[in-house]
Scaffold this active site. Structure first.
Site, PDB file in Angstrom:
ATOM      1  N   LYS A  52       0.748  -1.123  -0.067  1.00 33.85           N
ATOM      2  CA  LYS A  52       0.065  -0.061   0.050  1.00 33.85           C
ATOM      3  C   LYS A  52       0.826   1.265  -0.128  1.00 33.85           C
ATOM      4  O   LYS A  52       0.705   2.051  -0.587  1.00 33.85           O
ATOM      5  CB  LYS A  52      -0.886  -0.003   1.113  1.00 33.85           C
ATOM      6  CG  LYS A  52      -1.987  -1.048   1.086  1.00 33.85           C
ATOM      7  CD  LYS A  52      -2.852  -1.319   2.558  1.00 33.85           C
ATOM      8  CE  LYS A  52      -3.885  -2.391   2.252  1.00 33.85           C
ATOM      9  NZ  LYS A  52      -4.553  -2.730   3.426  1.00 33.85           N
ATOM     10  N   GLN A  96      -4.483  -1.663   9.902  1.00 33.11           N
ATOM     11  CA  GLN A  96      -4.433  -3.071   9.202  1.00 33.11           C
ATOM     12  C   GLN A  96      -5.012  -4.143  10.200  1.00 33.11           C
ATOM     13  O   GLN A  96      -4.552  -4.199  11.401  1.00 33.11           O
ATOM     14  CB  GLN A  96      -3.245  -3.317   8.887  1.00 33.11           C
ATOM     15  CG  GLN A  96      -2.770  -4.538   7.977  1.00 33.11           C
ATOM     16  CD  GLN A  96      -3.350  -4.286   6.731  1.00 33.11           C
ATOM     17  OE1 GLN A  96      -3.574  -3.290   6.059  1.00 33.11           O
ATOM     18  NE2 GLN A  96      -3.651  -5.599   6.058  1.00 33.11           N
ATOM     19  N   ASP A 119     -10.950   2.529   4.499  1.00 30.91           N
ATOM     20  CA  ASP A 119     -11.113   1.267   4.304  1.00 30.91           C
ATOM     21  C   ASP A 119     -12.791   0.874   4.327  1.00 30.91           C
ATOM     22  O   ASP A 119     -13.121  -0.130   4.007  1.00 30.91           O
ATOM     23  CB  ASP A 119     -10.629   0.557   5.545  1.00 30.91           C
ATOM     24  CG  ASP A 119      -9.580  -0.438   5.384  1.00 30.91           C
ATOM     25  OD1 ASP A 119      -9.361  -0.642   4.271  1.00 30.91           O
ATOM     26  OD2 ASP A 119      -8.714  -0.564   6.218  1.00 30.91           O
TER      27      ASP A 119
HETATM   28  N1  GUN Z   1      -6.760  -6.917   6.314  1.00 31.45           N
HETATM   29  C1  GUN Z   1      -7.120  -7.814   5.193  1.00 31.45           C
HETATM   30  N2  GUN Z   1      -7.644  -6.992   4.284  1.00 31.45           N
HETATM   31  C2  GUN Z   1      -7.728  -5.711   4.938  1.00 31.45           C
HETATM   32  C3  GUN Z   1      -8.098  -4.680   4.173  1.00 31.45           C
HETATM   33  O1  GUN Z   1      -8.685  -4.196   3.239  1.00 31.45           O
HETATM   34  N3  GUN Z   1      -8.096  -3.345   5.395  1.00 31.45           N
HETATM   35  C4  GUN Z   1      -7.469  -3.543   6.476  1.00 31.45           C
HETATM   36  N4  GUN Z   1      -7.179  -2.603   7.265  1.00 31.45           N
HETATM   37  N5  GUN Z   1      -6.924  -4.795   6.927  1.00 31.45           N
HETATM   38  C5  GUN Z   1      -7.120  -5.784   6.206  1.00 31.45           C
END
Ligand code: GUN
Length: 293
Positions: A52, A96, A119
C-alpha cells in the site's frame, strides 16, 4: 476462458489516479495523504502494508506508516486513531487487520472518523453503502466491482453466489451485487460455514465470488460451465521449492476450475492488486472531499 488480469487492470487504474493527482496538485490541491497503522509483525500484514505504501509513492500520494508492538494497549491505539482523526494533513487512514486478540477490532473501527475511513469499515460508511448513499466502499468489494465493470461482464438478473460472510468482503460484496445499478441487479445468495448443499448452490451460480480463506477449496464440481469465478483468497501454504518457504494460494483450484469458467481471476495477480486500487481511489476522494464536505 478469459483471465481477469488484476495486474493489468490495477496498473491502468493507478495510472488514471496518478493523472487525477497531477491535475489536482497542478490546481493547487494538496497531495492526498494516506496513513496506515500496523500492529505487530504478522508476515502477511507486513506485505500488504508495504505494498500500500509503495503504491502511494508510485501515484504521487504522501504516506505515513505508524507501527506499534503487538502488546500495544487498546487505549494507546485509540490515542493514535484520535491523533490521525485530528491531523489536518492526513486525508484518510487505515488500521491493518487482524489486530491482536486483546484489542476489539470493532472498537477501533468505530473510532476512525467516517470522513477518514478509507477502508470503508465504519458503521456509517457501511450503512450509507447499504442505503445506496455515497460512501467509502470496502476496498476488496470495490476492486471486484471495478474488475467486473472493466471486463464488461453482464450482471443483471444473474445468480451471484458469495461464499463467506466476513464484514470486510462477503457481506459488503453481497450488498453491492444486489444494488439496482451496474454492476449489480443480481439475485444474491450468501453461503457460510453452516450452509447446507454448498456444492449445489455454487453450481447454480452465474457469478461465483469465493472468500472463505481455505486454499483451493473450490474445485470444478462447484462450478457451472461458463460461470464467472472471482477468487478473493490469499493463503500462504508451505512450499519448500520457494525461496520464501511458502506459496500463495487462492480459495479456488485454478488449474481445475479455469477450463469451465468464462472469466476467472488468478491468485496472485487478481483481486489482491485491485484491493489496493479501492483504497487509493477512496483516499483520492477523501482528499477532494467528495463524500464528506
Ligand atoms: N486485512 C485484510 N484486508 C484488509 C483491508 O482491506 N484493510 C485492512 N485495514 N486490513 C485488512
Amino acid at each position: 476462458m478469459q483471465l481477469l488480469d488484476g495486474k493489468l487492470i490495477s496498473s491502468q487504474i493507478k495510472a488514471e489516479i496518478k493523472t487525477e493527482v497531477d491535475y489536482w496538485t497542478s490546481k493547487g490541491g494538496k497531495k492526498p495523504h494516506l496513513a496506515a497503522i500496523l500492529v505487530g509483525n504478522d508476515g502477511a500484514s507486513e506485505t500488504y502494508v508495504a505494498s500500500k505504501i509503495r503504491s502511494c509513492e508510485e501515484i504521487g500520494f504522501t504516506s505515513t506508516l505508524l507501527r506499534f508492538d503487538s502488546d500495544v494497549t487498546e487505549a494507546e491505539l485509540l490515542g493514535a486513531v484520535e491523533q490521525l482523526n485530528n491531523d489536518p494533513d492526513v486525508d484518510g487512514f487505515i488500521v491493518q487487520l487482524p489486530l491482536p486478540k486483546h484489542i476489539t477490532e470493532n472498537t477501533i473501527m468505530e473510532a476512525v472518523h467516517p470522513a477518514k475511513d478509507v477502508d470503508g469499515f465504519h458503521p456509517i460508511n457501511v450503512g450509507r453503502m447499504c442505503k445506496g448513499l455515497p460512501a467509502y466502499l470496502s476496498a476488496t468489494p470495490f476492486g471486484i466491482i471495478e474488475m467486473l465493470k472493466r471486463a464488461d461482464i453482464e450482471t443483471a438478473g444473474k445468480h451471484c453466489v458469495v461464499i463467506g460472510r466476513s464484514q470486510i468482503v462477503g457481506l459488503p460484496m453481497s450488498i453491492l451485487m444486489q444494488r439496482n445499478t451496474y454492476p449489480g441487479n443480481c439475485t444474491v445468495t450468501i453461503c457460510h460455514s453452516k450452509t447446507q448443499n454448498l456444492k449445489e448452490i455454487c453450481k447454480s451460480a452465474d457469478i461465483l465470488i469465493v472468500a472463505l480463506g481455505r486454499p483451493e477449496f473450490v474445485t470444478a464440481e462447484y462450478v457451472k460451465e461458463g460461470a464467472v469465478v472471482i477468487d478473493v483468497g490469499i493463503s500462504r501454504v508451505p512450499d519448500a521449492s520457494k525461496k520464501s518457504g511458502f506459496a500463495i494460494k487462492g480459495d479456488v483450484n485454478f488449474q481445475n476450475v479455469a477450463p469451465k469458467a468464462s472469466f476467472i481471476t488468478p491468485v496472485p495477480g487478481g483481486v489482491g492488486l485491485m484491493t489496493i486500487c479501492g483504497l487509493l481511489t477512496n483516499t483520492l476522494m477523501a482528499a477532494r472531499k467528495e463524500i464528506y464536505k
